[in-house]
Design a protein around this motif. Structure first.
Motif, short mmCIF file in Angstrom:
data_model
loop_
_atom_site.label_atom_id
_atom_site.label_comp_id
_atom_site.label_asym_id
_atom_site.label_seq_id
_atom_site.Cartn_x
_atom_site.Cartn_y
_atom_site.Cartn_z
N HIS A 1 66.54 54.21 30.20
CA HIS A 1 67.54 55.27 30.67
C HIS A 1 66.92 56.02 32.18
O HIS A 1 67.56 56.09 33.21
N GLN B 1 66.38 52.85 25.00
CA GLN B 1 66.09 54.10 25.23
C GLN B 1 65.46 54.10 26.43
O GLN B 1 65.33 55.07 27.53
N ASP C 1 75.95 54.69 20.90
CA ASP C 1 76.14 55.20 22.52
C ASP C 1 77.70 54.63 22.53
O ASP C 1 78.47 55.49 23.56
N SER D 1 66.53 61.61 27.41
CA SER D 1 66.71 61.11 25.97
C SER D 1 65.54 60.70 25.16
O SER D 1 64.37 60.21 25.92
N GLU E 1 66.47 62.78 19.36
CA GLU E 1 67.66 62.58 19.51
C GLU E 1 68.20 61.48 18.76
O GLU E 1 69.46 61.72 17.96
N THR F 1 68.74 66.90 22.46
CA THR F 1 67.53 66.20 22.96
C THR F 1 66.21 67.08 22.81
O THR F 1 66.32 68.21 22.60
#
Lengths: 435, 435
Positions: free
Chosen positions: A262, A259, A361, A237, A327, A372
């Motif tokens: 992740h 982000q 999200d 991501s 992304e 991505t």
């Protein structure tokens, strides 16, 4: 986070570095994946269950690989009612957004008896991959299944890896049931992808496999592409935030971290025209890292793939975003809509300070399964389009073909495809003089 | 052509047999292709030119790999003016049809300050593969390039293999120029696909590669998928004709042969409710084979992949068509529109006795680059959609996010993504009491 004055050289370096995260570069796993795929294709359930034992540690047999209605009811009972309500509200938004993506079959007719058109048909059966592991991602279940359901897919087959006890996370199951999965199987990794692509005694063959997964899932999807369709090959991501001096540095910092948490390959980039903002965001990031639980992951991903890039002008910031094709793109500027018009490449564009990435999200409605790692240059968010296909419709009357037949024969003959020309010619045998 | 009474067993046999033509089954070439792709990626022009020498027998250097304006003008002068006029009329139809496929960016707004939408952007640069070899296929050039041009792609890069003298067929070049190719390069096979995917000193890297080719091209497209997008993996051509007792057997026979002439792997199937028609069509096919020039190819492909299937009912015929998912489907029945409504899987549907398949190949307007070999179950004809991509648009006001923020935080926390929750929470710091 490191702060860099952006120039062509640093841009090139960052791009090269980011692309190293590409699943296409993990050739070392490729052979293993090919072997697993071939084995499941050949031996079906037997191989599938062996790999489930080996990789997930779960002892399953063919009789219990499919999640039962009882298990689903049990799972729903186990989910906190408040969370179920949140999921339902989110689902309504996702459905409403995706319903706007539906497209009609169309035709165009002319008075000479010509009808041309395009017929839209839903795929018959699709496979949805939902990652398992420690955490459950019910939001991904909704994002995968709802567009298929809106498109009119009749059979939505979900696979997700079981835990060592052979169970699937209850929240995942509840989401699958809410969203409308037809069947759920306890299988994951390359073996589950192969089972969906070729079918086994237990798992039906599907037409398309969608949904993100780890490197084995990504490589397996590529391996079966052509036998079935796939949505895309998902990589790690990333987020890119464009900000000017009007941006709230605390919001920007929090969004970058959303982000970065992740995984260690996640990438978070701020591009700003303000070196003052650059400094403040860097400080805010440090502050958050002291208090947020997943700071170990965030520190690692920021160290490797985190950047604050200072640019001379908004044009340069936009250029950087278009080169990176992130992304997720956030625009935290005075007039985000104006900046948006110049964005060529991004999976999802979040505008203004109340549109932070997690809104997309979980809740707003657009899909969170996005292209991505630069693939937003050519791939799109998962959507209803992924679950339909088109057939051209051609109807000509005798009159319409009569006007065109000599052109077609001529064109076919120029390619030496004489039987093509013949197929038109036979329709006008003995009519040459009348034309 | 053999006549078979269709039952489940024969159906299964035919399907298995047809799928053997799948490019995914040619593993023997896979290693060679991987090697070529890696080599061109690594060594650029040098490798590309070496393979062009080896496979096409042409001695080119980097200075002459791009077709010049002079070569194009020369080529156009060499094409028969009548054929150019035919190509232009065909092009008008193709453009008009594809213009109807364009789709708009859209948005949806609510009075609370929410804006959700989808932004449509054309791909920046695409690569178009056009086969070379003995014959030239200007029709494929038009079908590849026009949808890209209609979509708004600014750079359309075409590659096509040169002959031993390093020349490209003039009709191919003329078509490329008419349709709007930005650049044309003399390169073919897996090496040309690799050059488009990774870029070389001469050939620019593209975002997507489209167009059919031989087995090397198909495997190379699969190998580079993910680095770039591709349209689909093309296999050999096929036609399926559904006919009842009202069909003209001579037309049906001629149409079957129009596909059988493509190559030895081409497949031509008649499914009919009338055993009388079955006999007559078989006889007509024999008659045509005596007089048509490409009868050697047709005989071979009919022997291997040609069938006349007799069924009990129109429902059975439709079921067979949906199982086979043919690239081209002709409906020669009393009411073809009614049959069409039940067709789930087909690349293009030709209805009625004046809509024979070559009408679609050359002239009507719909694309002739179609999903082959059963992939119409999940792939679509090449079209404008192939040359655009979408970005989600998300804008929330403070009011809109205020209503949703607790839901989002809750959902994120249920997935243990605490930095996601934090990114929403910071926007309402110190506001908890007011909510």
């Amino acid at each position: 986070m490191r702060i860099i004055k952006l120039d062509d050289r640093s841009m090139k370096h960052i791009l090269t570095d980011m692309l190293k995260r590409d699943p296409n570069h993990y050739d070392e796993y490729s052979e293993t994946v090919q072997k697993i795929v071939a084995d499941v294709k050949q031996r079906g359930d037997e191989a599938l269950l062996e790999y489930t034992r080996r990789f997930d540690g779960a002892e399953l047999d063919a009789s219990c690989i499919q999640v039962t209605q009882d298990e689903i009811h049990e799972a729903i009972k186990g989910v906190e009612p408040g969370l179920l309500e949140v999921m339902k509200r989110s689902m309504d938004n996702i459905r409403r957004y995706h319903e706007k993506q539906r497209c009609n079959s169309w035709f165009d007719s002319k008075p000479d008896g010509t009808i041309l058109g395009q017929k839209v048909t839903a795929l018959e059966r699709v496979g949805v991959y939902v990652p398992g592991g420690k955490a459950a991602y019910p939001s991904s279940v909704l994002m995968n299944i709802i567009p298929a359901e809106v498109a009119g897919v009749r059979q939505i087959v979900m696979v997700t890896p079981p835990d060592r006890e052979g169970r699937v996370n209850p929240v995942t199951l509840a989401a699958a049931c809410l969203a409308g999965a037809t069947k759920v199987y306890k299988a994951g990794g390359a073996q589950a992808v192969a089972a969906l692509a070729f079918g086994t005694e237990s798992i039906p063959k599907v037409n398309k496999i969608v949904g993100p997964g780890n490197i084995f899932v990504a490589l397996a999807k590529k391996a079966v592409y052509g036998h079935v369709s796939i949505d895309s090959i998902a990589g790690p991501s990333e987020i890119l935030v464009i900000a000017d001096e009007t941006a709230n540095p605390r919001y920007a910092a929090a969004d970058l971290l959303s982000q970065a948490e992740h995984d260690e390959l996640a990438c978070a980039i701020l591009v700003t025209t303000s070196s003052r903002l650059a400094e403040t965001v860097a400080r805010e990031v440090e502050e958050f890292l002291k208090v947020l639980p997943r700071s170990e992951i965030m520190k690692k991903s920021l160290e490797r793939y985190g950047y604050i890039l200072v640019v001379d002008s908004m044009e340069k910031a936009i250029e950087a975003a278009n080169s990176i094709a992130p992304e997720h793109l956030e625009i935290l500027t005075e007039n985000p809509f104006e900046v948006m018009t110049k964005i060529q490449n991004a999976g999802a564009i979040f505008m203004g300070e109340y549109s932070s990435e997690p809104l997309g999200d979980y809740f707003a409605g657009p899909n969170h399964i996005l292209p991505t790692n630069g693939t937003a240059k050519f791939f799109s968010p998962l959507g209803v389009d992924d679950f339909i296909k088109k057939s051209s419709i051609i109807y000509y009357s005798r009159e319409a073909l009569g006007k065109a037949h000599q052109d077609i024969e001529r064109f076919a003959e120029s390619e030496y495809l004489t039987a093509h020309a013949n197929s038109i010619r036979v329709r006008f045998e003995g009519q040459e003089e009348k034309q």
